[in-house]
Design a protein around this motif. Sequence first.
Motif, PDB file in Angstrom:
ATOM      1  N   ALA A  92       0.974  -1.154  -0.041  1.00  0.00           N
ATOM      2  CA  ALA A  92       0.041  -0.010  -0.067  1.00  0.00           C
ATOM      3  C   ALA A  92       0.940   1.277   0.063  1.00  0.00           C
ATOM      4  CB  ALA A  92      -0.924   0.016   1.301  1.00  0.00           C
ATOM      5  N   ARG A  93       1.935   1.196   0.816  1.00  0.00           N
ATOM      6  CA  ARG A  93       2.899   2.249   1.037  1.00  0.00           C
ATOM      7  C   ARG A  93       3.609   2.599  -0.357  1.00  0.00           C
ATOM      8  NH1 ARG A  93       3.987   6.910   4.076  1.00  0.00           N
ATOM      9  NH2 ARG A  93       5.744   7.457   3.043  1.00  0.00           N
ATOM     10  N   PHE A  94       4.025   1.514  -0.808  1.00  0.00           N
ATOM     11  CA  PHE A  94       4.973   1.600  -1.986  1.00  0.00           C
ATOM     12  C   PHE A  94       4.094   2.043  -3.260  1.00  0.00           C
ATOM     13  CE2 PHE A  94       7.200  -0.528  -5.718  1.00  0.00           C
ATOM     14  CZ  PHE A  94       8.101   0.188  -5.683  1.00  0.00           C
ATOM     15  N   LEU A  95       3.017   1.508  -3.421  1.00  0.00           N
ATOM     16  CA  LEU A  95       2.152   2.008  -4.583  1.00  0.00           C
ATOM     17  C   LEU A  95       1.687   3.629  -4.474  1.00  0.00           C
ATOM     18  CD1 LEU A  95       1.249   0.227  -7.235  1.00  0.00           C
ATOM     19  CD2 LEU A  95       2.356  -1.201  -5.286  1.00  0.00           C
ATOM     20  N   CYS A  96       1.259   3.563  -3.334  1.00  0.00           N
ATOM     21  CA  CYS A  96       0.934   5.189  -3.119  1.00  0.00           C
ATOM     22  C   CYS A  96       1.725   6.239  -3.314  1.00  0.00           C
ATOM     23  CB  CYS A  96      -0.076   5.245  -1.774  1.00  0.00           C
ATOM     24  SG  CYS A  96      -1.535   4.288  -1.879  1.00  0.00           S
ATOM     25  N   THR A  97       3.076   5.768  -2.674  1.00  0.00           N
ATOM     26  CA  THR A  97       4.277   6.678  -2.946  1.00  0.00           C
ATOM     27  C   THR A  97       4.304   6.770  -4.570  1.00  0.00           C
ATOM     28  OG1 THR A  97       5.111   5.815  -0.951  1.00  0.00           O
ATOM     29  CG2 THR A  97       6.457   7.078  -2.647  1.00  0.00           C
ATOM     30  N   LYS A  98       4.351   5.709  -5.182  1.00  0.00           N
ATOM     31  CA  LYS A  98       4.702   5.902  -6.783  1.00  0.00           C
ATOM     32  C   LYS A  98       3.565   6.787  -7.376  1.00  0.00           C
ATOM     33  CE  LYS A  98       6.481   3.048  -9.337  1.00  0.00           C
ATOM     34  NZ  LYS A  98       6.934   1.875 -10.162  1.00  0.00           N
ATOM     35  N   LEU A  99       2.319   6.619  -6.783  1.00  0.00           N
ATOM     36  CA  LEU A  99       1.235   7.178  -7.509  1.00  0.00           C
ATOM     37  C   LEU A  99       1.083   8.858  -7.223  1.00  0.00           C
ATOM     38  CD1 LEU A  99      -1.793   4.962  -6.645  1.00  0.00           C
ATOM     39  CD2 LEU A  99      -1.245   5.548  -9.023  1.00  0.00           C
ATOM     40  N   CYS A 100       1.376   9.122  -6.133  1.00  0.00           N
ATOM     41  CA  CYS A 100       1.507  10.504  -5.762  1.00  0.00           C
ATOM     42  C   CYS A 100       2.815  11.013  -6.480  1.00  0.00           C
ATOM     43  CB  CYS A 100       1.835  10.728  -4.347  1.00  0.00           C
ATOM     44  SG  CYS A 100       0.144  10.146  -3.280  1.00  0.00           S
ATOM     45  N   ARG A 101       4.099  10.416  -6.578  1.00  0.00           N
ATOM     46  CA  ARG A 101       5.145  10.856  -7.384  1.00  0.00           C
ATOM     47  C   ARG A 101       4.929  11.224  -8.750  1.00  0.00           C
ATOM     48  NH1 ARG A 101       9.037   6.954  -6.531  1.00  0.00           N
ATOM     49  NH2 ARG A 101       9.270   7.900  -4.559  1.00  0.00           N
ATOM     50  N   ARG A 102       4.042  10.456  -9.420  1.00  0.00           N
ATOM     51  CA  ARG A 102       3.647  10.399 -10.724  1.00  0.00           C
ATOM     52  C   ARG A 102       2.591  11.785 -10.932  1.00  0.00           C
ATOM     53  NH1 ARG A 102       3.884  10.853 -15.880  1.00  0.00           N
ATOM     54  NH2 ARG A 102       5.775  11.297 -15.110  1.00  0.00           N
ATOM     55  N   LEU A 103       1.757  11.712  -9.967  1.00  0.00           N
ATOM     56  CA  LEU A 103       0.479  12.505 -10.205  1.00  0.00           C
ATOM     57  C   LEU A 103       0.911  13.740  -9.652  1.00  0.00           C
ATOM     58  CD1 LEU A 103      -2.297  10.271  -9.542  1.00  0.00           C
ATOM     59  CD2 LEU A 103      -1.540  10.720 -11.843  1.00  0.00           C
ATOM     60  N   VAL A 104       1.881  14.019  -8.691  1.00  0.00           N
ATOM     61  CA  VAL A 104       1.772  15.441  -8.146  1.00  0.00           C
ATOM     62  C   VAL A 104       3.340  15.932  -8.175  1.00  0.00           C
ATOM     63  CG1 VAL A 104       1.494  16.638  -5.798  1.00  0.00           C
ATOM     64  CG2 VAL A 104      -0.080  14.698  -6.314  1.00  0.00           C
TER      65      VAL A 104
END
Lengths: 418, 520
Positions: B310-322
């Motif tokens: 959960a942590r790894f995927l959400c970090t990557k999503l936020c890095r891509r989107l923000v």
Amino acid sequence: MALTRRNLLKWGTAVTAASLPGLRHIAFAGEERSGNHCLVVVFLRGGCDGLSLLAPTDDPNYVADRAPELRVQTSGPKPGRALRQNFAPQIDFRLHPEAAPLGELYDAGHLALVHAAGLQNGTRSHFVAQDLMERGLADSPGFKETGDGWVTRFLLATPSTLPAIATTNAIPAALAFHGDSLAIPDLRGGLALPGGAQPKEVLAALYAGTNDPFSLAARTTLHDMEMIDARLPHGADGKILAYQAEQNAVYEETETGRSLQTVARLLKMDIGLSIACVDVDGWDHHENMGGRFANLAGQFARGLSAFWNDTARYHDRLTVVVMTEFGRRLRTNKSNGTDHGHGGVMMVLGGQINGGVIYGRWPGLASAELDNGVDLSVTTDYRSVLSEVLSARFAGASALPRIFPNFSAGPRLGIVRT
Amino acid sequence: MPIPVETLVLGRLAFGASAEDRAQFLILGANRWIDEQLMPPDGDDPAMLARLDAVRLRVKYNSSDTYPAMDELRPLSSLTKDIAQLWPLTDGKAPIGGPERQLPRLEVAAATVQRSIHSHWQVREVMVDFWHNHFNVNAAADTAVAVALPAYDRTIRTHALGNFRDFLEAIATSPAMLTYLNNRSSRAGNANENFGRELFELHSLGRDAYLNGLYNRWKDVPGAPKGQPAGYIDQDIYEAARAFTGWTIEDGAGLGGGQTLPATGRFTYVETWHDNYQKRVLATEFDPFQPPLTDGRKVLDLLASHPATARFLCTKLCRRLVADTPPEALVAAATKVWTENRAKPDQIKRVVAFIAKSPAMRDGFGGKVKRPLELVASYARATGINVTVTNGLLNELDGSGQRLFGWAPPTGHPDVMTYWLSSHVLRRRWSLLAGLSENWWATGVFSPTRAFAGPVRAAEAVQLWHEALTGTPPVPETTAAILDGMRLAQDARLNDRPDFEPLTRRMVAYCAMTPSFNLR
């Protein structure tokens, strides 16, 4: 203080420019510099199988754990290239037959080999191992504290500003946070901007007054690219003339050939090139290793040999270090490949080294001698090899603690002539 | 000059803003625009289908002893094909020209660029790009991956806003991934660890959860005695690799006893290749001799439900989107949404909606540099150039450092600006923009003077196009840099010049080389 890309890369982590030491703009223009030593660091990415590159051909564990087509032979149509060595005299160490050109460099005393070398950390991850080695570390907590690469710290520790280049699309982690390094995968088309003189002028003005990351990077790029392009020989039509290698050296159309040709060309510009980082990809042979390793090892060995011949005028001030993130598993898998392992092979090529020797200590391949029971152990830390090269030819021993923090190199291996 | 909210949001959740996007965004407001975007139709809408139908790719090669020379323009034909229809291209002995074997990759790349520019469903395209990088395969090096790519792209499109556990299994059973990370040839005995290792490190738990440098025995990993290990070590990889033995594809391989698998390229499970004995993964016991696929599925269950995932995927999503370095509070809150919705069929959509509607989405311009695909698509969208992708544009994109479906390591393209600010990549950005403006690759003629209502002076032209590209007027230094370099006075009348059109094309490309158009 000039602003360089180093600042901008720190920009995101809110480190102020004032806290960074020794920032200077790259300066090729009008400064004919020669006489400095140049280090070429070749990284074999993917984990090169040291047991195929420099094979313990008659070690009984090697013979038992690898199918004949996945190990180097001592006889038959393609035997390995035999080497004189006192490293482990009871074992017939041979280079892979496709790597035979390296045998010539070894016999001539230019090439030193280090077996069972690598990273003293349990990781078998490509990306963790590469990051640690490029940052000059051995453990992950250190990684979190040390963002910059060991080459960056080396360049900061050397007394003069000298440019660094990488023959990849982007600068590798070893040069992380070094503002002045250039990524130049190929020089054959030149580095001028398409569209004539106008874009050069417009873009230079566009980035002149702003200090966001993009402007800083673009400014350095425009400046340095122009300097290098101006030194390439242009034909009457404005196109870059083909590179003429010396000593009849032939660079193949491979990653090794293209990259080392680029390095040779930059070296011969006498702009004081001090470090070049070269990648050779494709060593992650989980499947069908026999043919794939042979192919790649041949390309690499021929490329390195061509580079050495082409740069004969520079041998006294040239050192090449070859490294990889790890060696591979002793026992093969069911895909005729090998999985991620531990100890590997490093190489040092140069005019000022004690070549024709295999350095290090052979740990053996019996189960109890293997790391975690499966992989060749690491008996020589990769930083010991790098430290010896750097302290003898570049920074001096006093800078080593900054370049490789929390590391003590131990006794000299004796690779580099003093 | 503050960055308008539509520039920020459309720069992050879309491949940049077109004039119509800006207008629609302002009418709907951010939240309604996001809600609408998160309900895309299945597949392409009719307008997008027409855009795909318009693409022609040149297929050109010399003759050999067994096949004739070829030079023709072809429409896209493999996007909807089943892998079995394309699998014959992998027969190395068949008389087939090399470019034919790579054509499926080229077609998916062409469709990807075309959709990034023209699709109305921009959030989906952004997420498809994210997942293609997260579950990276390299189709350029292997014909079997190239022919599996159309189906792989469809798989990613199906699950891009769905449930992560389902997604993991769709990837683990995809011929593209099975080939790329070699699980296809993994057998009981000495299993091939390639897929298992990257499944843990890159697809789910992440490298921060890899604790092999700290612990040699599974029991030593914190939490393991209670069945909740904080991370994983090589022993988990070895066991997971065993769990996936027998997950393969129908590639005609021999099964012993004179039997062979069919040659369709489709996923299959070969019981006799599976390691049936008991296993232990992440401190969880697996009983021996489980029904088909059960061991592998159990590994996927453990990974999908682990907090590190959960942590790894959400970090990557936020890095891509923000931003390259996303706000910690945003990552933590998104991780909570991910975990709470673990069992929901639209888990990923809910997380994306949460990130999209967070205050961080409207704040902090400049935390990312556009990747070349984003640069190309956002330039085409903002200028309104009627781009139809060609081989030439795809080649240039390949050379820019973003080689679609041809990135060799399983990490996917880097998602931090250090990579995209290298001297090599920067130089290529200029070519991409100038080339699109001046139609170097026959992608479409740009008529920038149509934007002028009447007679226009040089500084006005720069201002108009800078605003169209970035949503903000240029600072005086930007206008001066462009006009001085072009030897134009600020008040020069452009309409009267014989080079009005080409001059303006070049001017617009300069406007797009500004930091404000390259950052987001």
